[in-house]
Write an enzyme that holds these catalytic residues in place. Structure first.
Site, PDB file in Angstrom:
ATOM      1  N   ASN A 262       0.755  -0.973   0.156  1.00  0.00           N
ATOM      2  CA  ASN A 262      -0.081   0.238   0.283  1.00  0.00           C
ATOM      3  C   ASN A 262       0.546   1.176  -0.170  1.00  0.00           C
ATOM      4  OD1 ASN A 262      -2.310   1.556   0.045  1.00  0.00           O
ATOM      5  ND2 ASN A 262      -3.367   0.711   1.503  1.00  0.00           N
ATOM      6  N   HIS A 293      -9.349   3.739   8.202  1.00  0.00           N
ATOM      7  CA  HIS A 293      -8.971   2.280   7.574  1.00  0.00           C
ATOM      8  C   HIS A 293     -10.682   2.297   8.208  1.00  0.00           C
ATOM      9  CE1 HIS A 293      -4.679   1.924   6.703  1.00  0.00           C
ATOM     10  NE2 HIS A 293      -5.855   0.499   5.976  1.00  0.00           N
TER      11      HIS A 293
END
Length: 419
Positions: A262, A293
């Site tokens: 990521n 998140h």
């Protein structure tokens, strides 16, 4: 996709009203985008509690939009609200010196190839692509060349299909949620559970490799992603690369593994939070990463576990690594041990994160794995290495892991990997 766009459009409209207040636009944009994202995450958690099979989830797209708009707000503030002498080199490169038009703004916000799952592309890079600045460029030899993304795009397309094939073939054989089920834990030996956790995680990661590789290839096919030329004078199309699979699977430390995973989110966290905080930047970056998140409780326990493990690995690196640098054989032994422990630590931390279920995650940590991923780092942190004679030999080693304790702020990695 149309439904996702319609749900995200109010965010863009709200943010566009704030551009003209340059001195404070970055804080307003950040508050609006993250606030709406928080509402979406809360809604997602509430729906998941009622129906774990719920599929109509737009939080992934909202996370990408929040990254784009918040980074653009900070870039405008850097370019129009701060003195250039106060900027870092990266901030000077990414600063925006004029307000975007409505067309530029919405084009960037809803750029399709990376809209659903990313990867993130920063505004200046996107505008350079729109204006065609990389269509005809000088190579390392000073020769004008017309760039072509098709070889890179096709290669990534093939890789993506391979990742998808592996995931499709094995996902039903090694489901990730099986790691937290009582009947599996009670009927399976410890080392078999350990192996199952590893294999199930590798298979799950194939899903991410597929999505990110295909999305990057799609952006490359459109002409977005050119990053200069390598040492062989070959074109590099890795400007928006989001993952290096081989480096992720065989990393020698948590910092290295998380730095190759990521990647664009790592850059986003560093650019809008870590590099701007004068007080406890790692803590604030960890908090931002976790809340970005979502609000599943297991996320925060996983982040705390990552931080604990990274602190322990930093201490081991400072005190143990210098004693393995005398010969090539000792270096290989050290690398083998760190690869093994990194794999164990990464799997231990990540399984509950991906299961999402709080009780299943605790069951996996405490009953299935006997809590070794928490107990061993605590023991390492409590051990008096200096008293045992394991003193730091190289003063540089004490800072070589900075800033490693954030799961995502390790993302200043080279884009020259060839995974």
């Amino acid at each position: 996709s149309i439904q996702r766009l319609s749900r995200c459009e109010p965010v863009g409209q709200s943010c566009n009203l704030l551009w003209h207040h340059v001195s404070s636009c970055f804080s307003h944009i950040f508050a609006v985008t993250m606030g709406i994202l928080f509402v979406v995450h809360i809604y997602r958690v509430s729906i998941y509690i009622a129906d774990s099979n719920y599929q109509n989830d737009v939080s992934g797209s909202m996370m990408v939009v929040a990254q784009r708009l918040s980074s653009l707000g900070f870039s405008i503030y850097d370019g129009m609200g701060r003195k250039q002498d106060d900027l870092t080199e990266n901030q000077k490169e990414q600063c925006v010196r004029r307000l975007p038009t409505f067309l530029e703004f919405f084009s960037y916000s809803f750029n399709f190839p990376g809209f659903i799952l990313g990867p993130l592309c920063f505004y200046n890079d996107y505008i350079a692509f729109i204006e065609g600045r990389h269509s005809l460029v000088k190579d390392n030899a000073g020769v004008m060349r017309e760039t072509s993304a098709m070889p890179s795009a096709m290669l990534k397309f093939v890789k993506g299909l391979l990742f998808l094939a592996v995931y499709s073939a094995f996902a039903s054989w090694v489901p990730i949620h099986r790691n937290g089920q009582p009947d599996f834990i009670n009927s399976t030996p410890f080392f078999s559970r350990l192996l199952f956790a590893y294999v199930s995680l590798v298979v799950v990661r194939m899903r991410y490799y597929f999505a990110w590789t295909i999305a990057e290839g799609g952006s490359n096919a459109a002409g977005l992603g050119f990053n200069g030329f390598d040492e062989k004078n070959e074109e590099r199309w890795d400007l928006i690369v989001n993952v290096w699979p081989l480096s992720t699977e065989f990393g020698l430390s948590l910092k290295e593994v998380l730095g190759f995973w990521n990647i664009q989110t790592s850059k986003w966290l560093r650019r809008i939070c870590y590099d701007r905080m004068s007080y406890q930047p790692l803590i604030f970056t960890n908090v931002l990463s976790a809340t970005w998140h979502g609000f599943y409780p297991i996320y925060y326990l996983a982040w705390a576990t990552f931080t604990l493990m990274t602190a322990a690995s930093r201490k081991i690196r400072r005190h143990i690594r210098p004693h393995f640098q005398h010969t090539r054989t000792l270096q290989l032994v050290y690398h083998g041990l760190t690869m093994l422990t990194t794999t164990l630590a990464f799997n231990y931390s990540t399984v509950p994160f991906l299961m999402l279920n709080f009780h299943a995650g605790l069951r996996y940590w405490i009953i299935s794995m006997y809590g070794f991923g928490h107990l061993l780092p605590f023991m390492v942190l409590l051990l008096p290495f200096n008293a045992l004679g394991l003193k730091t030999r190289n003063k540089h080693m004490t800072t070589s892991m900075e800033p490693a304790s954030s799961p995502h702020v390790g993302g200043t990695v080279s884009a020259k990997r060839s995974d």
